[in-house]
Design a protein around this motif. Structure first.
Motif, PDB file in Angstrom:
ATOM      1  N   GLU A 163       0.878  -1.311   0.057  1.00 55.35           N
ATOM      2  CA  GLU A 163      -0.055  -0.057  -0.150  1.00 55.35           C
ATOM      3  C   GLU A 163       0.696   1.358   0.191  1.00 55.35           C
ATOM      4  O   GLU A 163       0.270   2.094   0.243  1.00 55.35           O
ATOM      5  CB  GLU A 163      -0.860  -0.005   1.351  1.00 55.35           C
ATOM      6  N   GLU A 209       0.553   1.156  12.064  1.00 55.07           N
ATOM      7  CA  GLU A 209       0.307   2.509  12.045  1.00 55.07           C
ATOM      8  C   GLU A 209       0.434   2.853  13.695  1.00 55.07           C
ATOM      9  O   GLU A 209      -0.005   2.299  14.576  1.00 55.07           O
ATOM     10  CB  GLU A 209      -1.079   2.642  11.719  1.00 55.07           C
ATOM     11  N   ARG A 215     -10.779   4.055  15.925  1.00 61.75           N
ATOM     12  CA  ARG A 215     -10.916   3.428  14.961  1.00 61.75           C
ATOM     13  C   ARG A 215      -9.815   2.754  14.224  1.00 61.75           C
ATOM     14  O   ARG A 215      -9.702   1.950  12.992  1.00 61.75           O
ATOM     15  CB  ARG A 215     -11.609   4.417  13.810  1.00 61.75           C
ATOM     16  N   HIS A 216      -8.560   2.554  14.858  1.00 64.72           N
ATOM     17  CA  HIS A 216      -7.636   1.682  14.232  1.00 64.72           C
ATOM     18  C   HIS A 216      -7.127   0.701  15.253  1.00 64.72           C
ATOM     19  O   HIS A 216      -7.109   0.738  16.551  1.00 64.72           O
ATOM     20  CB  HIS A 216      -6.162   2.793  14.315  1.00 64.72           C
ATOM     21  N   LEU A 217      -6.864  -0.241  14.505  1.00 70.61           N
ATOM     22  CA  LEU A 217      -6.167  -1.662  15.058  1.00 70.61           C
ATOM     23  C   LEU A 217      -4.980  -1.767  14.230  1.00 70.61           C
ATOM     24  O   LEU A 217      -4.632  -1.439  13.145  1.00 70.61           O
ATOM     25  CB  LEU A 217      -7.095  -2.724  14.791  1.00 70.61           C
ATOM     26  N   ASP A 224     -11.638  -8.853   1.214  1.00 75.44           N
ATOM     27  CA  ASP A 224     -11.258  -8.510   0.150  1.00 75.44           C
ATOM     28  C   ASP A 224     -12.030  -8.988  -1.098  1.00 75.44           C
ATOM     29  O   ASP A 224     -12.226 -10.329  -1.309  1.00 75.44           O
ATOM     30  CB  ASP A 224      -9.772  -8.605   0.031  1.00 75.44           C
ATOM     31  N   GLU A 353     -14.796   5.706   7.392  1.00 73.91           N
ATOM     32  CA  GLU A 353     -14.543   4.885   6.177  1.00 73.91           C
ATOM     33  C   GLU A 353     -14.513   3.466   6.520  1.00 73.91           C
ATOM     34  O   GLU A 353     -13.706   3.264   7.685  1.00 73.91           O
ATOM     35  CB  GLU A 353     -13.066   5.346   5.705  1.00 73.91           C
ATOM     36  N   ILE A 354     -15.111   2.599   5.788  1.00 73.33           N
ATOM     37  CA  ILE A 354     -15.097   1.422   5.992  1.00 73.33           C
ATOM     38  C   ILE A 354     -14.295   0.547   4.743  1.00 73.33           C
ATOM     39  O   ILE A 354     -14.237  -0.915   4.916  1.00 73.33           O
ATOM     40  CB  ILE A 354     -16.580   0.574   6.462  1.00 73.33           C
ATOM     41  N   GLY A 357     -11.499   1.168  -2.539  1.00 77.19           N
ATOM     42  CA  GLY A 357     -11.576   0.145  -3.918  1.00 77.19           C
ATOM     43  C   GLY A 357     -11.372   1.218  -4.892  1.00 77.19           C
ATOM     44  O   GLY A 357     -11.183   2.435  -4.850  1.00 77.19           O
ATOM     45  N   ILE A 400     -13.145  -4.087   2.746  1.00 76.91           N
ATOM     46  CA  ILE A 400     -13.883  -3.768   3.959  1.00 76.91           C
ATOM     47  C   ILE A 400     -13.240  -4.173   5.114  1.00 76.91           C
ATOM     48  O   ILE A 400     -12.810  -5.241   5.291  1.00 76.91           O
ATOM     49  CB  ILE A 400     -15.446  -4.260   3.815  1.00 76.91           C
ATOM     50  N   GLY A 401     -12.924  -3.240   6.093  1.00 73.94           N
ATOM     51  CA  GLY A 401     -12.418  -3.742   7.592  1.00 73.94           C
ATOM     52  C   GLY A 401     -13.837  -4.295   8.289  1.00 73.94           C
ATOM     53  O   GLY A 401     -14.492  -3.595   8.352  1.00 73.94           O
ATOM     54  N   ILE A 415     -13.337   0.348  17.937  1.00 72.42           N
ATOM     55  CA  ILE A 415     -13.300  -0.522  17.442  1.00 72.42           C
ATOM     56  C   ILE A 415     -12.828  -1.774  17.937  1.00 72.42           C
ATOM     57  O   ILE A 415     -13.002  -2.881  17.781  1.00 72.42           O
ATOM     58  CB  ILE A 415     -12.185  -0.210  16.092  1.00 72.42           C
TER      59      ILE A 415
HETATM   60  P1  AMO Z   1      -7.149   0.385   3.035  1.00 62.89           P
HETATM   61  O1  AMO Z   1      -5.787   0.503   3.362  1.00 62.89           O
HETATM   62  O2  AMO Z   1      -7.838   1.648   2.759  1.00 62.89           O
HETATM   63  O3  AMO Z   1      -7.089  -0.055   1.389  1.00 62.89           O
HETATM   64  O4  AMO Z   1      -7.874  -0.425   3.917  1.00 62.89           O
HETATM   65  C1  AMO Z   1      -9.144  -0.960   3.434  1.00 62.89           C
HETATM   66  C2  AMO Z   1     -10.009  -1.011   4.591  1.00 62.89           C
HETATM   67  O5  AMO Z   1      -9.287  -1.528   5.752  1.00 62.89           O
HETATM   68  C3  AMO Z   1      -9.889  -1.108   7.035  1.00 62.89           C
HETATM   69  N1  AMO Z   1      -8.774  -0.726   7.507  1.00 62.89           N
HETATM   70  C4  AMO Z   1      -8.429  -0.706   9.009  1.00 62.89           C
HETATM   71  N2  AMO Z   1      -9.224  -1.211  10.002  1.00 62.89           N
HETATM   72  C5  AMO Z   1      -8.908  -1.152  11.189  1.00 62.89           C
HETATM   73  N3  AMO Z   1      -7.735  -0.783  11.644  1.00 62.89           N
HETATM   74  C6  AMO Z   1      -6.773  -0.151  10.667  1.00 62.89           C
HETATM   75  N4  AMO Z   1      -5.457   0.031  11.160  1.00 62.89           N
HETATM   76  C7  AMO Z   1      -7.237  -0.386   9.273  1.00 62.89           C
HETATM   77  N5  AMO Z   1      -6.676  -0.064   8.159  1.00 62.89           N
HETATM   78  C8  AMO Z   1      -7.599  -0.339   7.083  1.00 62.89           C
HETATM   79  C9  AMO Z   1     -10.598   0.091   6.646  1.00 62.89           C
HETATM   80  C10 AMO Z   1     -10.333   0.519   5.367  1.00 62.89           C
HETATM   81  O6  AMO Z   1     -11.149   1.236   4.483  1.00 62.89           O
HETATM   82  N6  AMO Z   1      -5.706  -2.740  -0.862  1.00 62.89           N
HETATM   83  C11 AMO Z   1      -6.640  -1.569  -0.352  1.00 62.89           C
HETATM   84  C12 AMO Z   1      -8.024  -2.026  -0.654  1.00 62.89           C
HETATM   85  C13 AMO Z   1      -8.495  -2.098  -2.099  1.00 62.89           C
HETATM   86  O7  AMO Z   1      -8.211  -1.250  -2.892  1.00 62.89           O
HETATM   87  O8  AMO Z   1      -8.982  -3.251  -2.636  1.00 62.89           O
HETATM   88  C14 AMO Z   1      -6.629  -1.447   1.053  1.00 62.89           C
HETATM   89  O9  AMO Z   1      -5.929  -2.006   1.845  1.00 62.89           O
HETATM   90  O10 AMO Z   1     -11.947  -0.247   6.630  1.00 62.89           O
END
Ligand code: AMO
Length: 430
Positions: A163, A209, A215-217, A224, A353-354, A357, A400-401, A415
């Motif tokens: 990414e 991160e 909202r972060h884990l 996917d 943001e969930i 894509g 989707i997370g 979260i």
């Molecule tokens: P992205 O990095 O936006 O996109 O991640 C996609 C979704 O994953 C979830 N997410 C998280 N949930 C919890 N904690 C986090 N640290 C975290 N980081 C991301 C979110 C986010 O919208 N490869 C692309 C996807 C694609 O384009 O197919 C990607 O990983 O819900």
């Protein structure tokens, strides 16, 4: 094997005999009459016992009960069990439970509840979160299989990030340095190209991160999907919108009890407006006086814009489209109408943001250029770019997370409540 569950009690008739196995939820010693509440994964039932039968019983002990069903208007669902025998199958060893799980809410800080996940998860409303989560995963699989997708399992130990950015956990892989997967991005694209055409994966993703937020884990579950032979990113948005409708329809049926615990009514129809990011930023500024960061909305912007969308379109969801290419990973397809924009999107649900894509670059030479433009060395990505030499169709996908989706469906505040055993900057146990 256990034959009856608590839910069966409420489908049976007075006078029938039953053997139940479960946990002691609560003991009521009222002197003249004694009740025990027995809990299993399907619910709680009241047992009526003699005082002697309760000797040695404590909350959370595992028990086996033989008894007869009898009606009682005051009991849960109007049915209780008159106990003939109680046997302790699993003793408990504690002076005092870390907190009470019998009240409306657990009266302890979230951190304490997470320290003792083995106790907090026992509370039916906490366990309900994971029944919903299970169903989300199940629906994701079912919906995509109905649409001719193939389930894949890709490695989580990788030679590089996918990414961009530095949010990678490193692993000692024999005498090499390797990384934990941030996403199955490269491999889901590869599998489209080899001929599976449409693939999906439910798997763990790792992000180093430094965000200690609600909202972060640092480890989460990523739903996917990736599909080939698309016209543009709108087909990807259609697919996810279809999934949301399928999910809500199914959850209403399979998780009625759990949704009721959280007072959630899911919308009958999900129809998601698609609004370019630049327009959203303009609205957030003009309507709420908040400036957005370049090429994105911040958490506050996402929340405010969701309020606007709810008012204007009566939708909990909104797709933000046409993100600037400069803010998206190297695999993102440039937009063909707006210079500097891309064919990528985010899905915002109730202010968060969930999903991310979009359509991907499928031309080998164009991808190599994009890698260079991002400041990476194409030689280091040959294992990825090689996939584009042997016939890659136009394609795209989304992720989707799982925890974020669960959290937003149930209106949870953090979260961590939507993760069985959360991993964050401060927590790698239990
Ligand atoms: P992205 O990095 O936006 O996109 O991640 C996609 C979704 O994953 C979830 N997410 C998280 N949930 C919890 N904690 C986090 N640290 C975290 N980081 C991301 C979110 C986010 O919208 N490869 C692309 C996807 C694609 O384009 O197919 C990607 O990983 O819900």
């Amino acid at each position: 094997m256990k034959k009856f569950y608590v839910k069966d009690v409420f489908l049976m008739n007075e006078g029938e005999e039953i053997i139940l196995k479960g946990w002691v939820h609560k003991i009521y010693d009222l002197g003249h009459v004694n009740f025990v509440r027995l809990r299993d994964k399907t619910g709680i039932v009241q047992l009526v016992a003699e005082k002697e039968q309760l000797v040695g019983l404590r909350n959370e002990a595992c028990i086996k009960v033989k008894g007869t069903l009898s009606k009682n208007d005051k009991a849960i669902n109007g049915m209780e069990v008159q106990v003939k025998e109680i046997e302790v199958l699993g003793k408990v060893y504690y002076d005092k439970l870390p907190f009470d799980i019998n009240g409306q809410k657990i009266n302890a800080a979230l951190e304490t509840q997470l320290d003792h996940r083995n106790v907090s998860l026992k509370k039916p409303s906490v366990m309900a979160v994971f029944k919903i989560q299970e169903e989300i995963g199940e629906c994701f699989r079912k919906f995509l299989k109905l649409n001719n997708f193939t389930e894949i399992h890709t490695p989580k130990i990788l030679a590089s990030g996918t990414e961009g950015g530095s949010e990678l956990f490193t692993v000692n892989y024999f005498d090499h340095r390797a990384f934990l997967a941030q996403s199955p991005q490269f491999y889901k694209q590869m599998m489209v190209g080899v001929g599976f055409e449409k693939v999906f994966e439910v798997g763990h993703a790792y992000r180093a991160e430094l965000h200690n937020t609600y909202r972060h884990l640092n480890e989460y579950v990523s739903l996917d999907a990736e599909m080939g032979f698309i016209e543009d990113e709108n087909e990807i948005m259609d697919l996810e919108e279809g999934f949301m409708n399928y999910l809500f329809e199914n959850l209403r049926e399979t998780c009625a009890r759990e949704l009721k615990m959280y007072n959630i009514t899911l919308p009958e129809k999900v129809s998601i407006p698609r609004i370019p990011l630049a327009e959203a930023q303009k609205i957030v500024y003009e309507k709420y006086g908040k400036r957005s960061p370049k090429g994105d909305l911040n958490a506050e912007g996402e929340r405010l814009f969701s309020e606007y969308v709810k008012e204007k379109y009566d939708s909990d969801f909104v797709y933000l489209t046409k993100y600037p290419l400069s803010k998206r990973p190297m695999y993102t397809m440039p937009d063909d109408t707006i210079a500097g924009a891309s064919k990528s999107f985010d899905l915002i649900y109730k202010g968060l943001e969930i999903t991310t894509g979009g359509q991907r670059i499928h031309d080998h030479d164009m991808l190599v250029e994009a890698i260079k433009n991002k400041g990476f060395k194409p030689e280091e990505f040959e294992f990825y770019t090689e996939n584009f030499r042997y016939g890659m169709p136009p394609h795209g996908g989304f992720a989707i997370g799982l925890e974020r989706l669960t959290m937003q469906i149930l209106g949870l505040d953090n979260i961590r409540e939507a993760s069985l055993l959360p991993r964050d900057m401060k927590r790698i146990t239990p």
